[in-house]
Design an enzyme around this catalytic site. Sequence first.
Site, PDB file in Angstrom:
ATOM      1  N   SER A  64       0.802  -1.243   0.000  1.00 43.93           N
ATOM      2  CA  SER A  64       0.000   0.000   0.000  1.00 43.93           C
ATOM      3  C   SER A  64       0.828   1.282   0.000  1.00 43.93           C
ATOM      4  CB  SER A  64      -0.920   0.026   1.215  1.00 43.93           C
ATOM      5  OG  SER A  64      -2.117  -0.608   0.913  1.00 43.93           O
ATOM      6  N   LYS A  67       0.441   3.390  -2.915  1.00 37.99           N
ATOM      7  CA  LYS A  67      -0.747   4.242  -3.089  1.00 37.99           C
ATOM      8  C   LYS A  67      -0.377   5.720  -3.053  1.00 37.99           C
ATOM      9  CE  LYS A  67      -4.288   0.997  -1.284  1.00 37.99           C
ATOM     10  NZ  LYS A  67      -3.693  -0.298  -1.084  1.00 37.99           N
ATOM     11  N   TYR A 189      -3.650  -2.228 -10.540  1.00 38.44           N
ATOM     12  CA  TYR A 189      -3.563  -2.058  -9.084  1.00 38.44           C
ATOM     13  C   TYR A 189      -2.640  -3.120  -8.465  1.00 38.44           C
ATOM     14  CZ  TYR A 189      -4.863  -2.340  -4.165  1.00 38.44           C
ATOM     15  OH  TYR A 189      -4.803  -2.414  -2.788  1.00 38.44           O
ATOM     16  N   TYR A 241      -4.993   3.644   7.835  1.00 38.09           N
ATOM     17  CA  TYR A 241      -6.370   3.132   7.871  1.00 38.09           C
ATOM     18  C   TYR A 241      -7.045   3.480   9.195  1.00 38.09           C
ATOM     19  CZ  TYR A 241      -3.218   0.400   4.990  1.00 38.09           C
ATOM     20  OH  TYR A 241      -2.206   0.024   4.168  1.00 38.09           O
ATOM     21  N   VAL A 259       1.139  -3.851   3.744  1.00 38.24           N
ATOM     22  CA  VAL A 259       1.070  -5.167   4.374  1.00 38.24           C
ATOM     23  C   VAL A 259       2.333  -6.010   4.155  1.00 38.24           C
ATOM     24  CG1 VAL A 259      -1.449  -5.378   4.540  1.00 38.24           C
ATOM     25  CG2 VAL A 259      -0.292  -6.142   2.465  1.00 38.24           C
TER      26      VAL A 259
HETATM   27  N1  GLN Z   1      -2.158  -5.267  -2.106  1.00 39.00           N
HETATM   28  C1  GLN Z   1      -2.761  -5.155  -0.812  1.00 39.00           C
HETATM   29  C2  GLN Z   1      -4.262  -5.332  -0.929  1.00 39.00           C
HETATM   30  O1  GLN Z   1      -4.837  -4.834  -1.838  1.00 39.00           O
HETATM   31  C3  GLN Z   1      -2.407  -3.825  -0.224  1.00 39.00           C
HETATM   32  C4  GLN Z   1      -2.990  -3.621   1.146  1.00 39.00           C
HETATM   33  C5  GLN Z   1      -2.069  -2.930   2.117  1.00 39.00           C
HETATM   34  O2  GLN Z   1      -0.844  -2.890   1.955  1.00 39.00           O
HETATM   35  N2  GLN Z   1      -2.659  -2.453   3.178  1.00 39.00           N
HETATM   36  O3  GLN Z   1      -4.896  -5.957  -0.129  1.00 39.00           O
END
Ligand code: GLN
Length: 305
Positions: A64, A67, A189, A241, A259
């Site tokens: 993430s 992002k 994505y 989050y 993650v």
């Molecule tokens: N690729 C992961 C997902 O879409 C990214 C989520 C994350 O890093 N929080 O679930």
Amino acid sequence: MENYKKIIEDIYFEVKNVNDIGKVANYIPELATVSSDNFGVNMTSIKKESFGVGNFDKKFSIQSISKVLSLTLAYRFEGAKLWNRVDVEPSGNPFNSLLQLEADLGKPRNPFINAGALVICDILISHLKNPKEDFLAFCRELSNNPTLSYNEKVAQSEKISGFRNIALCNFIKSFGNIKNNVETVLDFYFYTCSLEMSCKELSEIFLFLADDNFTTHKGNKVLTMSRAKRVNAILLTCGFYDESGEFAFRVGLPGKSGVGGGIVAIHPDKYCIVVWSPKLNKKGNSYKGMLFLEKFTTKTASSIF
Ligand code: GLN
């Protein structure tokens, strides 16, 4: 930088010995193959001085954290129009939640939850000729690092197990906030999430959010000061989050987690610091990463507050 080195080292060894109560993400099977013992820290100052400890040079899946890079590129294309498609409010919900989308008519709360990042990917697809190649080229220019690349295995692994993202993307499409083909958006994505970087590389690529005078090696400005300030504001309020408040409370810096166990934190006008430790707490943020950063900003009295 000299003042920070000893503190980074001391906290690194202190946290290394702490019992890690987190768990490695396994909902993306390929991520579960990474050894949970990895632990690295790297700081890069706006003067480009760099210092790392542990596995600071080893590449990992940034997930993430990507992002922030996709938002940055979309912001360059769309400017303030972007906020018609994605909001800038903390969600207070897990990163992969579908809950609010129904009430919010398919407009994701912010660009750092999966729903928001999917809309950002859709926007990029509308602007880029070859989305995967062009996005990678943007990241390479940003970091002056031609070795950056996606990890095919991770991207494929997420593709076959990404049921929630598939649901999210279809759900948003039903409200008309995904314009391109759902499969194309998801594929892009998953690739953005599979980008690999080390702590050192991450702390270099995010300097554009720490340094108002940052230009790429090609002489390009990445974001105006005003836009960089806004991205930092969203990082502070939404970067973790439903643990964004906790991160601001304990660490006090804008930042973003993934993650894969990485956390990037930015001190505007000073530095970027990155920690990697794969075991995650219940909210999906690196357990030791947060602990390290809490101790670091406390000891150096260098939060933004
Ligand atoms: N690729 C992961 C997902 O879409 C990214 C989520 C994350 O890093 N929080 O679930």
